[in-house]
Write a protein that holds these residues in place. Structure first.
Motif, PDB file in Angstrom:
ATOM      1  N   VAL A 212      34.115  38.297  45.050  1.00 39.13           N
ATOM      2  CA  VAL A 212      35.312  38.382  44.206  1.00 39.13           C
ATOM      3  C   VAL A 212      35.802  39.822  44.179  1.00 39.13           C
ATOM      4  O   VAL A 212      35.032  40.747  43.919  1.00 39.13           O
ATOM      5  CB  VAL A 212      35.001  37.897  42.782  1.00 39.13           C
ATOM      6  N   PHE A 213      37.115  40.019  44.425  1.00 39.76           N
ATOM      7  CA  PHE A 213      37.682  41.367  44.511  1.00 39.76           C
ATOM      8  C   PHE A 213      38.670  41.692  43.401  1.00 39.76           C
ATOM      9  O   PHE A 213      39.095  42.830  43.272  1.00 39.76           O
ATOM     10  CB  PHE A 213      38.357  41.561  45.873  1.00 39.76           C
ATOM     11  N   GLY A 214      39.086  40.701  42.634  1.00 41.63           N
ATOM     12  CA  GLY A 214      40.008  41.000  41.549  1.00 41.63           C
ATOM     13  C   GLY A 214      40.735  39.751  41.090  1.00 41.63           C
ATOM     14  O   GLY A 214      40.661  38.697  41.727  1.00 41.63           O
ATOM     15  N   PRO A 215      41.461  39.850  39.984  1.00 40.36           N
ATOM     16  CA  PRO A 215      42.176  38.689  39.455  1.00 40.36           C
ATOM     17  C   PRO A 215      43.370  38.312  40.325  1.00 40.36           C
ATOM     18  O   PRO A 215      43.859  39.107  41.120  1.00 40.36           O
ATOM     19  CB  PRO A 215      42.641  39.165  38.071  1.00 40.36           C
ATOM     20  N   ALA A 216      43.815  37.087  40.170  1.00 37.74           N
ATOM     21  CA  ALA A 216      44.955  36.568  40.927  1.00 37.74           C
ATOM     22  C   ALA A 216      45.954  35.941  39.960  1.00 37.74           C
ATOM     23  O   ALA A 216      45.580  35.513  38.869  1.00 37.74           O
ATOM     24  CB  ALA A 216      44.487  35.528  41.943  1.00 37.74           C
ATOM     25  N   PRO A 217      47.219  35.870  40.351  1.00 35.84           N
ATOM     26  CA  PRO A 217      48.206  35.169  39.523  1.00 35.84           C
ATOM     27  C   PRO A 217      48.011  33.668  39.660  1.00 35.84           C
ATOM     28  O   PRO A 217      47.349  33.195  40.592  1.00 35.84           O
ATOM     29  CB  PRO A 217      49.538  35.620  40.126  1.00 35.84           C
TER      30      PRO A 217
ATOM     31  N   SER B  75      51.770  38.541  46.265  1.00 35.03           N
ATOM     32  CA  SER B  75      52.737  39.158  45.351  1.00 35.03           C
ATOM     33  C   SER B  75      52.285  40.499  44.795  1.00 35.03           C
ATOM     34  O   SER B  75      52.822  40.962  43.788  1.00 35.03           O
ATOM     35  CB  SER B  75      53.010  38.207  44.182  1.00 35.03           C
ATOM     36  N   GLY B  76      51.292  41.132  45.427  1.00 38.05           N
ATOM     37  CA  GLY B  76      50.833  42.420  44.929  1.00 38.05           C
ATOM     38  C   GLY B  76      51.925  43.473  44.992  1.00 38.05           C
ATOM     39  O   GLY B  76      52.798  43.433  45.868  1.00 38.05           O
ATOM     40  N   PRO B  77      51.932  44.437  44.085  1.00 38.51           N
ATOM     41  CA  PRO B  77      52.993  45.457  44.061  1.00 38.51           C
ATOM     42  C   PRO B  77      53.026  46.326  45.307  1.00 38.51           C
ATOM     43  O   PRO B  77      54.069  46.868  45.661  1.00 38.51           O
ATOM     44  CB  PRO B  77      52.657  46.284  42.815  1.00 38.51           C
ATOM     45  N   ASP B  78      51.880  46.429  45.992  1.00 38.46           N
ATOM     46  CA  ASP B  78      51.802  47.240  47.211  1.00 38.46           C
ATOM     47  C   ASP B  78      51.621  46.383  48.455  1.00 38.46           C
ATOM     48  O   ASP B  78      51.166  46.862  49.494  1.00 38.46           O
ATOM     49  CB  ASP B  78      50.636  48.240  47.099  1.00 38.46           C
ATOM     50  N   GLY B  79      51.977  45.101  48.350  1.00 40.95           N
ATOM     51  CA  GLY B  79      51.812  44.188  49.465  1.00 40.95           C
ATOM     52  C   GLY B  79      50.705  43.190  49.187  1.00 40.95           C
ATOM     53  O   GLY B  79      50.101  43.184  48.109  1.00 40.95           O
ATOM     54  N   PRO B  80      50.413  42.304  50.149  1.00 38.52           N
ATOM     55  CA  PRO B  80      49.385  41.275  49.944  1.00 38.52           C
ATOM     56  C   PRO B  80      48.049  41.895  49.544  1.00 38.52           C
ATOM     57  O   PRO B  80      47.660  42.950  50.044  1.00 38.52           O
ATOM     58  CB  PRO B  80      49.294  40.591  51.307  1.00 38.52           C
ATOM     59  N   ARG B  81      47.364  41.216  48.646  1.00 36.97           N
ATOM     60  CA  ARG B  81      46.107  41.718  48.111  1.00 36.97           C
ATOM     61  C   ARG B  81      45.022  40.670  48.298  1.00 36.97           C
ATOM     62  O   ARG B  81      45.208  39.489  47.996  1.00 36.97           O
ATOM     63  CB  ARG B  81      46.265  42.045  46.620  1.00 36.97           C
ATOM     64  N   LEU B  82      43.869  41.100  48.833  1.00 40.33           N
ATOM     65  CA  LEU B  82      42.741  40.198  49.045  1.00 40.33           C
ATOM     66  C   LEU B  82      42.082  39.906  47.704  1.00 40.33           C
ATOM     67  O   LEU B  82      41.596  40.814  47.024  1.00 40.33           O
ATOM     68  CB  LEU B  82      41.746  40.827  50.019  1.00 40.33           C
ATOM     69  N   VAL B  83      42.062  38.633  47.325  1.00 41.97           N
ATOM     70  CA  VAL B  83      41.518  38.207  46.038  1.00 41.97           C
ATOM     71  C   VAL B  83      40.031  37.895  46.145  1.00 41.97           C
ATOM     72  O   VAL B  83      39.233  38.262  45.281  1.00 41.97           O
ATOM     73  CB  VAL B  83      42.284  36.970  45.523  1.00 41.97           C
ATOM     74  N   ALA B  84      39.654  37.198  47.233  1.00 44.05           N
ATOM     75  CA  ALA B  84      38.264  36.781  47.392  1.00 44.05           C
ATOM     76  C   ALA B  84      38.003  36.498  48.868  1.00 44.05           C
ATOM     77  O   ALA B  84      38.931  36.244  49.646  1.00 44.05           O
ATOM     78  CB  ALA B  84      37.960  35.537  46.552  1.00 44.05           C
ATOM     79  N   TYR B  85      36.732  36.547  49.231  1.00 43.24           N
ATOM     80  CA  TYR B  85      36.303  36.222  50.588  1.00 43.24           C
ATOM     81  C   TYR B  85      35.088  35.308  50.477  1.00 43.24           C
ATOM     82  O   TYR B  85      34.166  35.585  49.694  1.00 43.24           O
ATOM     83  CB  TYR B  85      35.950  37.488  51.357  1.00 43.24           C
ATOM     84  N   ALA B  86      35.081  34.221  51.249  1.00 41.79           N
ATOM     85  CA  ALA B  86      34.012  33.226  51.139  1.00 41.79           C
ATOM     86  C   ALA B  86      33.481  32.859  52.512  1.00 41.79           C
ATOM     87  O   ALA B  86      34.196  32.933  53.514  1.00 41.79           O
ATOM     88  CB  ALA B  86      34.527  31.974  50.423  1.00 41.79           C
ATOM     89  N   THR B  87      32.230  32.458  52.547  1.00 41.35           N
ATOM     90  CA  THR B  87      31.627  31.914  53.761  1.00 41.35           C
ATOM     91  C   THR B  87      30.888  30.631  53.404  1.00 41.35           C
ATOM     92  O   THR B  87      30.512  30.409  52.245  1.00 41.35           O
ATOM     93  CB  THR B  87      30.635  32.900  54.406  1.00 41.35           C
TER      94      THR B  87
ATOM     95  N   GLY C 127      39.364  29.011  39.446  1.00 39.41           N
ATOM     96  CA  GLY C 127      40.397  28.624  40.404  1.00 39.41           C
ATOM     97  C   GLY C 127      40.094  29.119  41.797  1.00 39.41           C
ATOM     98  O   GLY C 127      40.228  28.376  42.783  1.00 39.41           O
ATOM     99  N   ALA C 128      39.677  30.382  41.929  1.00 37.58           N
ATOM    100  CA  ALA C 128      39.336  30.921  43.248  1.00 37.58           C
ATOM    101  C   ALA C 128      38.123  30.219  43.825  1.00 37.58           C
ATOM    102  O   ALA C 128      38.059  29.943  45.037  1.00 37.58           O
ATOM    103  CB  ALA C 128      39.085  32.426  43.152  1.00 37.58           C
ATOM    104  N   ILE C 129      37.125  29.909  42.989  1.00 35.80           N
ATOM    105  CA  ILE C 129      35.941  29.210  43.465  1.00 35.80           C
ATOM    106  C   ILE C 129      36.322  27.853  44.054  1.00 35.80           C
ATOM    107  O   ILE C 129      35.834  27.451  45.117  1.00 35.80           O
ATOM    108  CB  ILE C 129      34.917  29.055  42.326  1.00 35.80           C
ATOM    109  N   VAL C 130      37.200  27.131  43.374  1.00 33.36           N
ATOM    110  CA  VAL C 130      37.631  25.813  43.854  1.00 33.36           C
ATOM    111  C   VAL C 130      38.485  25.941  45.110  1.00 33.36           C
ATOM    112  O   VAL C 130      38.297  25.219  46.086  1.00 33.36           O
ATOM    113  CB  VAL C 130      38.393  25.072  42.733  1.00 33.36           C
ATOM    114  N   MET C 131      39.444  26.875  45.133  1.00 32.43           N
ATOM    115  CA  MET C 131      40.336  27.012  46.278  1.00 32.43           C
ATOM    116  C   MET C 131      39.584  27.340  47.560  1.00 32.43           C
ATOM    117  O   MET C 131      39.896  26.803  48.630  1.00 32.43           O
ATOM    118  CB  MET C 131      41.369  28.101  46.012  1.00 32.43           C
ATOM    119  N   CYS C 132      38.617  28.225  47.490  1.00 27.96           N
ATOM    120  CA  CYS C 132      37.929  28.676  48.705  1.00 27.96           C
ATOM    121  C   CYS C 132      36.961  27.639  49.251  1.00 27.96           C
ATOM    122  O   CYS C 132      36.589  27.710  50.427  1.00 27.96           O
ATOM    123  CB  CYS C 132      37.197  29.983  48.436  1.00 27.96           C
ATOM    124  N   ASP C 133      36.542  26.682  48.433  1.00 25.97           N
ATOM    125  CA  ASP C 133      35.603  25.668  48.910  1.00 25.97           C
ATOM    126  C   ASP C 133      36.347  24.494  49.538  1.00 25.97           C
ATOM    127  O   ASP C 133      36.166  23.339  49.174  1.00 25.97           O
ATOM    128  CB  ASP C 133      34.717  25.191  47.758  1.00 25.97           C
TER     129      ASP C 133
END
Length: 290
Positions: A236-241, A269-281, A202-208
């Motif tokens: 990739v930095f971690g899982p996402a909902p 929706s991270g418990p401590d605020g927004p969480r970076l899931v992935a970064y792409a170039t 899902g993250a691979i598709v969303m970021c492209d």
């Protein structure tokens, strides 16, 4: 996984020692003249996961090179293990149509969780939440006096819902500004892992989906152009909902017929605020209609 995501259920080609796999790309992934590059990259990653067969090592980084077009229909995926380690492994995979010499070639590193430091310097932009924001599937606002043909491709109509919160949607007047856009994205039928989080596909598709940032910079009078990918890198930095995620994209440079873009994918929706899931170039090239 539902329709479309079933394409990631790969079959081993008989007599291939498990390192050649096959599947078929469904019509729902079609964009312009070829399927969306993110799903092709996701097939490469899934094939590498299958061959590695080590759940303790998850995808950490991937770079894909688009050496040839990959058309819809049957594809074969050849995987090579560069190194298999106790806590980190590196593999390559090439996805191509059976009669093609080249396609998408990806190189990736998979690694186990390690003792280290934690921080995030990027900040999620302060934007309106997805609820109540007009999306590309919604009716046009009252008083808009133009015909807007909705995207005819099933990818946007049936796979992923998009709601813009930075940048100009086509129903608003254009204002010149930076090459920056942000969209709330949500899959109609999200691919899930066993614990209910979003599958890495899902993250691979969303970021492209980065060329919109270039379109924001150029404006509506730039003429007919489209943006085939040259490469695509994902960290990739971690899982996402499986719900709404924010994709924040910026066009950094354009010249000599190419453009460089980046994308930060956020879980709000991270418990401590927004969480970076992935970064792409990505580097894309400009192609023009007649």
């Amino acid at each position: 996984m539902g329709s479309g995501w079933d394409d990631l259920e790969l079959d081993v080609v008989e007599g291939s020692d498990g390192r050649r796999l096959t599947t078929s790309i469904s019509p729902m992934w079609e964009l312009a003249v070829v399927p969306q590059g993110g799903i092709v990259a996701a097939m490469a990653v899934r094939a590498m996961e299958r061959v590695l067969n080590d759940p303790s090592q998850t995808l950490r980084t991937m770079t894909a090179m688009f050496a040839g077009q990959v058309a819809g229909g049957p594809v074969v995926i050849d995987v090579t293990v560069l190194r298999r380690g106790r806590t980190m492994s590196q593999l390559t995979a090439t996805v191509r149509n059976p009669d093609a010499e080249a396609g998408l070639t990806a190189i990736a590193a998979f690694g186990a969780t390690r003792r280290a430091f934690e921080f995030t310097e990027l900040v999620m932009p302060d934007v309106a939440g997805p609820e109540g924001v007009r999306g590309f599937r919604d009716p046009l606002p009252d008083g808009i006096d133009f015909e807007w043909e909705r995207d005819p491709f099933p990818f946007w109509a049936e796979v992923i819902e998009s709601r813009p919160v930075i940048g100009r949607p086509p129903w608003e007047d254009f204002e010149a500004g930076p090459g920056e856009v942000a969209y709330w994205y949500r899959f109609d039928d999200p691919p899930l892992t066993g614990d209910g989080s979003l599958d890495i596909a899902g993250a691979i598709v969303m970021c492209d989906t980065m060329p919109g940032s270039v379109g924001q910079k150029l404006g509506p009078d730039a003429g007919e152009w489209f943006a085939p990918s040259v490469d695509y890198t994902l960290h990739v930095f971690g899982p996402a909902p499986p719900g709404w995620l924010l994709a924040h994209m910026r066009a950094r440079h354009a010249g000599d017929g190419y453009a460089s873009i980046d994308c930060a994918l956020w879980d709000p929706s991270g418990p401590d605020g927004p969480r970076l899931v992935a970064y792409a170039t990505q580097v894309m090239l400009f192609a023009f209609g007649r």
